[in-house]
Motif scaffolding. Structure first.
Motif, short mmCIF file in Angstrom:
data_model
loop_
_atom_site.label_atom_id
_atom_site.label_comp_id
_atom_site.label_asym_id
_atom_site.label_seq_id
_atom_site.Cartn_x
_atom_site.Cartn_y
_atom_site.Cartn_z
N PRO A 52 7.05 3.70 -0.46
CA PRO A 52 7.37 4.89 -1.28
C PRO A 52 7.40 6.14 -0.42
O PRO A 52 6.85 6.17 0.69
CB PRO A 52 6.20 4.93 -2.28
N LEU A 53 8.04 7.18 -0.93
CA LEU A 53 8.15 8.42 -0.18
C LEU A 53 6.78 9.02 0.14
O LEU A 53 6.60 9.69 1.16
CB LEU A 53 8.98 9.44 -0.97
N GLN A 54 5.80 8.76 -0.73
CA GLN A 54 4.47 9.31 -0.52
C GLN A 54 3.81 8.78 0.75
O GLN A 54 2.88 9.38 1.27
CB GLN A 54 3.56 9.00 -1.72
N GLN A 55 4.31 7.65 1.26
CA GLN A 55 3.72 7.05 2.46
C GLN A 55 4.62 7.13 3.68
O GLN A 55 4.36 6.50 4.69
CB GLN A 55 3.39 5.58 2.19
N TRP A 65 6.07 -1.57 12.51
CA TRP A 65 5.94 -1.72 11.06
C TRP A 65 7.17 -2.41 10.50
O TRP A 65 8.24 -2.42 11.10
CB TRP A 65 5.74 -0.36 10.38
N LEU A 66 6.98 -3.04 9.36
CA LEU A 66 8.06 -3.72 8.65
C LEU A 66 7.95 -3.33 7.18
O LEU A 66 6.95 -3.63 6.53
CB LEU A 66 7.93 -5.24 8.81
N CYS A 67 8.98 -2.66 6.68
CA CYS A 67 8.92 -2.14 5.31
C CYS A 67 10.24 -2.34 4.59
O CYS A 67 11.32 -2.34 5.20
CB CYS A 67 8.58 -0.65 5.31
N GLY A 68 10.14 -2.44 3.29
CA GLY A 68 11.31 -2.46 2.45
C GLY A 68 11.55 -1.07 1.89
O GLY A 68 10.60 -0.33 1.65
#
Length: 218
Positions: A52-55, A65-68
């Motif tokens: 999310p934008l908050q993170q 890092w690996l993120c969707g």
């Protein structure tokens, strides 16, 4: 994935120990002997199925890092080295060095072509219920990728063995378990980058220096 939620989490690594025994017929024993699973998302790394934008600030200054993500604000960040579009299957490398380190070798391509051939040969699109053969099945794919990872890790240890042997004036022949050029099959740049990671440090501590005696480095 116990430590995957934050780069500061690293509780798993200190609990790992080098196995004192090995039962080659036991998959769990073999996995432990080979140092798997690798501590990919331990200290300095994290994984988020959806960021999310908050993170978004978490990715800044984090080693890996690996993120969707679906928000273009996230995907346009300069910290993104590789963007994978799961709808189109497109890989967008924004870091040239990462592209070189992850490039497939000729042996890699041959290995993958064989797997694709086996899957296509044994898959019945019109009647999936008849797809009962092992070759081309999910279990087959798992076993092939397990073999690949085992071999790659074995090559890393074998390369260390060759370097130490040369430093001590010991000549190593092909009969010692593998070819001196075996690491070329797995992209030397990738192996070099792997050695720089925290995951490698943890793996190195919990694995036997001669795992290539059990898994051929090829």
């Amino acid at each position: 994935l116990d430590d995957c939620g934050s780069p500061q989490l690293a509780a798993r690594a200190p609990t790992l120990e080098r196995p004192s025994s090995l039962k080659t017929s036991d998959p769990k024993s073999m996995m432990a002997f080979m140092g798997l699973p690798l501590d990919l998302f331990g200290k300095g790394s994290f994984f988020q199925p959806y960021l999310p934008l908050q993170q978004i600030d978490v990715i800044k200054g984090t080693a890996s890092w690996l993120c969707g993500a679906t928000n273009t604000i996230v995907t346009s960040q300069q910290e993104v080295d590789l963007l994978v579009n799961i709808e189109t299957g497109a890989f967008e490398f924004r870091n040239p060095h990462l592209e070189r380190s992850s490039a497939l070798t000729a042996v890699d391509r041959k290995w993958m072509d064989e797997i694709i051939h086996d899957v296509n040969e044994n898959w019945n699109e019109e009647n999936p219920s008849t797809n009962l053969q092992f070759k081309g099945s999910d279990d087959y794919l798992r076993s092939k990728f397990e073999e690949y990872v085992f071999a790659a890790l074995s090559v890393v240890k074998y390369q260390d063995f060759l370097v130490k042997s040369a430093a001590n004036g010991v000549m190593v022949t092909n009969g010692s378990g593998g070819a001196p050029t075996a690491h070329d099959d797995f992209n030397p740049v990738w192996i070099s980058e792997f050695r720089k990671t925290t995951a490698y440090e943890v793996w190195e501590k919990v694995t036997d220096p001669v795992i290539f005696d059990i898994v051929e480095p090829r």
